[in-house]
Design an enzyme around this catalytic site. Structure first.
Site, PDB file in Angstrom:
ATOM      1  N   LYS A  11     -22.325 -20.265 -15.193  1.00 16.02           N
ATOM      2  CA  LYS A  11     -21.807 -21.518 -15.774  1.00 16.02           C
ATOM      3  C   LYS A  11     -22.486 -22.730 -15.160  1.00 16.02           C
ATOM      4  CE  LYS A  11     -17.868 -20.127 -18.186  1.00 16.02           C
ATOM      5  NZ  LYS A  11     -16.449 -20.205 -18.455  1.00 16.02           N
ATOM      6  N   LYS A  37     -24.274 -10.631 -22.956  1.00 12.75           N
ATOM      7  CA  LYS A  37     -22.863 -10.466 -23.343  1.00 12.75           C
ATOM      8  C   LYS A  37     -22.554 -11.276 -24.607  1.00 12.75           C
ATOM      9  CE  LYS A  37     -19.551 -13.032 -21.202  1.00 12.75           C
ATOM     10  NZ  LYS A  37     -18.611 -13.521 -20.193  1.00 12.75           N
ATOM     11  N   LYS A  46     -17.861 -16.264 -26.476  1.00 14.73           N
ATOM     12  CA  LYS A  46     -17.230 -17.225 -27.370  1.00 14.73           C
ATOM     13  C   LYS A  46     -17.880 -18.594 -27.252  1.00 14.73           C
ATOM     14  CE  LYS A  46     -12.825 -17.367 -24.788  1.00 14.73           C
ATOM     15  NZ  LYS A  46     -13.033 -17.724 -23.420  1.00 14.73           N
TER      16      LYS A  46
HETATM   17  P1  TYM Z   1     -12.570 -15.300 -20.667  1.00 18.84           P
HETATM   18  O1  TYM Z   1     -11.716 -16.343 -21.301  1.00 18.84           O
HETATM   19  O2  TYM Z   1     -14.017 -15.580 -20.508  1.00 18.84           O
HETATM   20  O3  TYM Z   1     -12.459 -13.954 -21.460  1.00 18.84           O
HETATM   21  C1  TYM Z   1     -11.226 -13.400 -21.815  1.00 18.84           C
HETATM   22  C2  TYM Z   1     -11.248 -11.895 -21.761  1.00 18.84           C
HETATM   23  O4  TYM Z   1     -12.194 -11.358 -22.665  1.00 18.84           O
HETATM   24  C3  TYM Z   1     -13.074 -10.463 -21.972  1.00 18.84           C
HETATM   25  N1  TYM Z   1     -14.413 -10.548 -22.580  1.00 18.84           N
HETATM   26  C4  TYM Z   1     -15.107  -9.498 -23.017  1.00 18.84           C
HETATM   27  N2  TYM Z   1     -14.837  -8.183 -23.027  1.00 18.84           N
HETATM   28  C5  TYM Z   1     -15.774  -7.366 -23.557  1.00 18.84           C
HETATM   29  N3  TYM Z   1     -16.950  -7.791 -24.068  1.00 18.84           N
HETATM   30  C6  TYM Z   1     -17.263  -9.107 -24.079  1.00 18.84           C
HETATM   31  N4  TYM Z   1     -18.407  -9.526 -24.593  1.00 18.84           N
HETATM   32  C7  TYM Z   1     -16.317 -10.025 -23.530  1.00 18.84           C
HETATM   33  N5  TYM Z   1     -16.314 -11.374 -23.386  1.00 18.84           N
HETATM   34  C8  TYM Z   1     -15.130 -11.669 -22.804  1.00 18.84           C
HETATM   35  C9  TYM Z   1     -13.075 -10.974 -20.530  1.00 18.84           C
HETATM   36  O5  TYM Z   1     -13.487  -9.986 -19.633  1.00 18.84           O
HETATM   37  C10 TYM Z   1     -11.634 -11.354 -20.367  1.00 18.84           C
HETATM   38  O6  TYM Z   1     -10.828 -10.237 -20.080  1.00 18.84           O
HETATM   39  N6  TYM Z   1     -11.555 -15.824 -15.771  1.00 18.84           N
HETATM   40  C11 TYM Z   1     -11.072 -15.280 -17.032  1.00 18.84           C
HETATM   41  C12 TYM Z   1      -9.732 -15.834 -17.452  1.00 18.84           C
HETATM   42  C13 TYM Z   1      -8.641 -15.683 -16.429  1.00 18.84           C
HETATM   43  C14 TYM Z   1      -7.981 -14.483 -16.069  1.00 18.84           C
HETATM   44  C15 TYM Z   1      -6.996 -14.864 -15.123  1.00 18.84           C
HETATM   45  C16 TYM Z   1      -8.131 -13.148 -16.440  1.00 18.84           C
HETATM   46  C17 TYM Z   1      -8.076 -16.698 -15.737  1.00 18.84           C
HETATM   47  N7  TYM Z   1      -7.066 -16.194 -14.944  1.00 18.84           N
HETATM   48  C18 TYM Z   1      -6.136 -13.909 -14.544  1.00 18.84           C
HETATM   49  C19 TYM Z   1      -7.281 -12.202 -15.849  1.00 18.84           C
HETATM   50  C20 TYM Z   1      -6.298 -12.584 -14.906  1.00 18.84           C
HETATM   51  C21 TYM Z   1     -12.087 -15.609 -18.128  1.00 18.84           C
HETATM   52  O7  TYM Z   1     -12.903 -16.515 -17.988  1.00 18.84           O
HETATM   53  O8  TYM Z   1     -11.952 -14.874 -19.259  1.00 18.84           O
END
Ligand code: TYM
Length: 331
Positions: free
Chosen positions: A113, A195, A198
């Site tokens: 990032k 990857k 979004k």
């Molecule tokens: P975030 O918002 O980037 O993504 C949300 C969830 O989607 C999964 N993900 C994917 N899984 C498979 N293939 C992909 N291409 C893909 N892109 C995204 C991510 O692994 C995630 O599970 N830091 C976290 C948000 C967060 C969080 C937490 C998660 C904040 N606090 C506490 C768990 C527990 C994040 O940026 O996810």
């Protein structure tokens, strides 16, 4: 016996992709019957990258609507907005003092990032993992379901919890990650070494709210290879492996179970099958999503109840943590 606890979160920072659904939300739904489940819309995390305030509000509602459209039942799980439960910010701050600079410097999400947003490498982006540890540890979480990219953050959360407990006694539960075998790393359809994200605007991402025709087109144009034989080889046939992963995840199956279905077939057949499966899942979800987005009062209601349940769980942990570090409780 009390149920084990699950917490996970997603950032309301753009349109959700099928990676978010297959890698995370789909598993959230599977867990809601057997675990005590908390699913968070992590707006505090989202502002580590500059957000348009109008879009952030809309994306936060949209994420709540997708959670529900995907099958989360607010009677079974708590769906809530992170900033509604102020314990998160307090816990994040306290835990940032138990997190080392060197640990944060190693986080690949920070490095990625910081690279993408060179004009705004803010302190919050750097301390993000301490806030995420706060999200998880506030709930006494046993299991954290996420895609593969969050594994490093969960490992750091475990280290922070152990460090805290090492000083003050057994106060925090050390959580386990749950990373699904299939679909933990859905790749970009145009660049299967990257990857699916979004935050991308490209032809390689399938967005959950995308017109079905456009989804079909994107899958048909997905990059494959010149081998012309169907095999599962993440390294040498990454595009093909990705499509097979999407298909298997949609079908709730392992790769070995779906591979024989495509043996002897062409890439076009596989793409057609993947497009059909994805559309079969997304069409009813999109309809439900649109209904929910037209009833913000109902979403507000669900989010309010979710935050109340979440606060009831989070608050006692924060009180214990404050007591442990030596804060005077308000009289
Ligand atoms: P975030 O918002 O980037 O993504 C949300 C969830 O989607 C999964 N993900 C994917 N899984 C498979 N293939 C992909 N291409 C893909 N892109 C995204 C991510 O692994 C995630 O599970 N830091 C976290 C948000 C967060 C969080 C937490 C998660 C904040 N606090 C506490 C768990 C527990 C994040 O940026 O996810």
């Amino acid at each position: 016996m009390s149920k084990k606890i699950i917490l996970s979160g997603i950032q309301p920072s753009g349109q959700l992709s099928i990676g978010n659904y297959l890698g995370a939300i789909k598993n959230f739904v599977n867990y809601q019957d057997t675990y005590d489940t908390y699913y968070c819309i992590v707006d505090l995390h989202a502002i580590t990258v500059r957000q348009n305030p109008v879009a952030l509000k809309e994306n936060s509602y949209a994420l709540a609507a997708w959670y529900l459209a995907a099958g989360l039942n607010p009677e079974k799980c708590s769906i809530f907005i992170q900033s509604h439960v102020t314990e998160h910010a307090e816990m994040g701050w306290i835990l940032s003092t138990f997190t080392q600079m060197g640990e944060l410097e190693r986080m690949t999400q920070f490095k990625d990032k910081a690279n993408q947003h060179k004009q705004n490498i803010n302190a919050g982006l750097f301390t993000y993992p301490a806030l995420m540890a706060g999200d998880i540890l506030l709930y006494g979480t046993d299991v954290v379901p996420t895609g593969h990219d969050q594994k490093q953050h969960i490992e750091l959360t475990r280290d922070i919890a152990k460090r805290f407990n090492g000083i003050y006694g057994d106060i925090l539960t050390v959580p386990e990650p749950f990373i699904p075998k299939v679909a933990a790393r859905i790749k970009d359809l145009q660049n299967p070494l990257k990857k699916m994200s979004k935050s991308s605007d490209g032809a390689g991402t399938i967005f959950l709210n995308e017109p079905l025709k456009s989804i079909e087109k994107k899958i048909k144009r997905a990059v494959t290879d010149n081998e012309m034989n169907i095999a599962y080889d993440e390294k040498n046939q990454a595009g093909l492996a990705n499509l097979m992963g999407i298909y298997a995840a949609c079908e709730n199956k392992q790769i070995e179970e779906v591979l024989p279905l495509f043996e002897g077939k062409g890439y076009g057949d596989l793409k057609k099958a993947v497009a059909e499966k994805v559309i079969e899942i997304l069409e009813p979800m999109q309809n439900r999503y649109n209904e929910l987005m037209n009833d913000k009062a109902e979403l507000d209601n669900i989010l309010k109840k979710g935050a109340e349940k979440a606060r009831a769980k989070a608050s006692p942990t924060l009180i214990k943590v404050k007591e442990a570090v030596g804060f005077i409780a308000p009289s």
